[in-house]
Design a protein around this motif. Structure first.
Motif: not given
Length: 559
Positions: A4-31
């Motif tokens: 369960n703890i490993i699942n929590f860590a993985g879910s948190l990583c998905f959340l953080l990486y998803g936010m990072k990917l959103m931020s980078d993608g939008i910035q890259k799209s908008a130049g």
């Protein structure tokens, strides 16, 4: 439990990486449009507030906004006063993540994660839509964000985890006022650890989602969690300042003052809310829809940030003055020492912002070259000892500064090219490297002419007034071409065909005038005039023509 703890860590990583990917993608799209908005849409405190709020809502990261802000203040693009409003707005904008989680609690958010991610990936790999790859990355990030949130909700719904949370909060609440301190410290520490107040609010709301499901917790347990969760959300506001602190390390006094504003504002807001904690909680409960603690926590996060902004927005100038007293001005170094540091935090949070920062430095470079032209024109006009003791020395200092800028800016831009940039940002970085090389050559040319003038003045060479009367308009042609290029370099703006044609005509006039002047000088040599004076005069003509060539080369780069 370990799984369960490993699942929590993985879910948190998905959340953080998803936010990072959103931020980078939008910035890259908008130049670099988002960075330009941050740099120029800050005319007053309210415009700055709106800019910071909208920008943070778009890129889903108040940390990225704050890091950009500190970097731009450090570069001189923004003042501390302008930055205060942006900080207030960024704090409000970051609450949108909490509302995404809260609104998604009414359905199984995880079920939509894979289809969203899959859609983004399909569009990303299709070459036909390659120009929009930043947007597709953002969609993929949004899918990962949903997947992470769903995983967190599932983790907190596990009976053992839910029981641990309820028991822990029950024990801590028995400590009275100390329980507030514990919740506050947990919020500060976890937010500083994961570098995201948005993610922290998502974790707390994810816990609320799991506990508020029918039969998972009693009314009393929900109320206890509501109070403790609120304290953790409030603490996350202080923990979120870690990005600004890291970005200000090694920066100038104004950048440190901007980071200090962020820290002081968040800390002061926390203190005020804690002093009036009970009425504050009652107010949030009053305006929250229904009795759902999920919406209460999302509402609390927003109200908390808005209250702080309402309290402090009238005192923007006073806040800026206070941090100016708190943090002293930088020690006066030599005025002609250039220093450009690569901001590692900005490279992570906003790689496009690094290129935008370089654009401002290119403007500074072009300003220096323009000043050298002005000093040189004054020397050609006056031609006396004042130039030796004044203008020449200033040109030497400017040229040395340009040498430093050329070296450090080139190194900076090379590092930028290794970042995850949009195609337009990569093109801009490559273009700027070409332009600074041309401008450094122009600076060298100005120094060469200045040295020839200095030598002529010191050796008391004599020239016919007619010679200088013709030389000044010739230099003015080169100066016109330089200023024409200067305006476009300052904006890193491509030349239209008509503009390039104008530059071509100016360069042709310079060539034609050079031939005419050299022809006249040769005739005077043949007629027995002073050889040293005529050779120096011809060398000045040649150097001016070389500067014109460099200007035209820059026009070709901008074409």
């Amino acid at each position: 439990m370990i799984l369960n703890i490993i699942n929590f860590a993985g879910s948190l990583c998905f959340l953080l990486y998803g936010m990072k990917l959103m931020s980078d993608g939008i910035q890259k799209s908008a130049g670099q449009k988002l960075q330009a908005a941050l740099a120029f849409m800050t005319g007053n405190r309210f415009v700055g507030l709106l800019t910071g709020c909208i920008l943070t809502m778009i890129i889903q990261s108040s940390g990225a906004t704050t890091v950009m802000l500190v970097s731009f203040v450090n570069a001189g693009l923004l003042s501390v006063v302008q930055g205060v409003g942006v900080i207030f707005g960024a704090n409000i904008g970051t609450t949108v993540t909490g509302w995404i989680v809260a609104l998604g609690s009414s359905f199984e958010i995880k079920d939509y994660a894979i289809p969203i991610f899959g859609l983004g990936y399909i569009l990303y790999i299709l070459k036909r839509f390659k120009s929009k790859e930043g947007l597709w990355l953002a969609i993929m990030g949004f899918g990962l964000l949903f997947f992470g949130l769903g995983g967190l909700s599932d983790f907190f719904a596990v009976p053992q985890v839910k029981g641990f949370v309820i028991n822990f909060i029950g024990v801590v609440n028995n400590f009275g006022f100390i329980s507030y301190a514990i919740g506050l410290l947990i919020g500060i520490f976890l937010t500083a650890l994961i570098h995201s107040s948005s993610a922290m609010s998502a974790i707390v709301i994810g816990m609320a989602v799991a506990m508020s499901k029918e039969g998972n917790a009693s009314i009393e347990e929900l109320n206890e969690f509501w109070r403790f969760g609120a304290i953790m959300i409030i603490g996350s506001s202080v923990g979120s300042t870690v990005d600004a602190i890291l970005a200000a390390i090694g920066a100038n006094a104004n950048a440190k003052r901007t980071a200090a504003v962020h820290v002081l504002f968040n800390v002061a807001t926390v203190i005020i809310v804690l002093i009036f904690f009970r009425p504050f909680m009652a107010f949030v409960e009053l305006i929250s829809p229904g009795h759902n603690i999920v919406y209460r926590i999302a509402m609390l996060n927003t109200v908390f940030k808005v209250i702080g902004t309402v309290i402090f927005i009238p005192f923007v100038n006073q806040i800026a003055a206070f941090v100016s007293i708190l943090i002293k001005d930088d020690k006066e170094d030599e005025a002609n020492i250039y220093k450009l540091e690569f901001n590692e935090r900005m490279a992570i949070d906003s790689p496009e912002g690094c290129v935008f920062r370089a654009q401002n430095e290119v403007r500074v470079f072009s300003d220096r070259v323009a000043q050298m032209f002005d000093e040189l024109q004054a020397g050609l006009s006056n031609f006396n000892s004042d130039f030796v003791t004044g203008g020449y020395e200033r040109i030497v200092l400017h040229e040395d500064y340009c040498d430093q800028m050329n070296e450090q800016l080139t190194q900076y831009l090379v590092r930028c090219t290794h970042l995850h940039l949009s195609d337009s940002a990569k093109d801009n970085a490559a273009l700027m490297m070409q332009l600074i090389a041309e401008m450094e050559a122009m600076a060298d040319g100005c120094l060469n002419i200045a040295y020839q003038l200095k030598k002529a003045i010191e050796k008391e060479m004599t020239f016919n007034q007619e010679d200088f009367d013709r030389l000044l308009p010739y230099f003015e042609l080169a100066r016109q071409l330089m200023y024409f290029i200067y305006k476009n370099v300052a904006r890193i703006q491509r030349l239209t065909p008509e503009q390039f044609q104008f530059a071509s005509e100016l360069e042709q006039q310079i060539d034609d005038e050079r031939k005419a002047l050299k022809k006249i000088a040769r005739k005077r040599l043949e007629s027995g005039s002073d050889v040293r004076s005529e050779l120096l005069y011809m060398d000045i003509i040649r150097q001016i023509e070389k500067i014109g060539d460099r200007c035209f080369d820059a026009a070709g780069d901008l074409r």
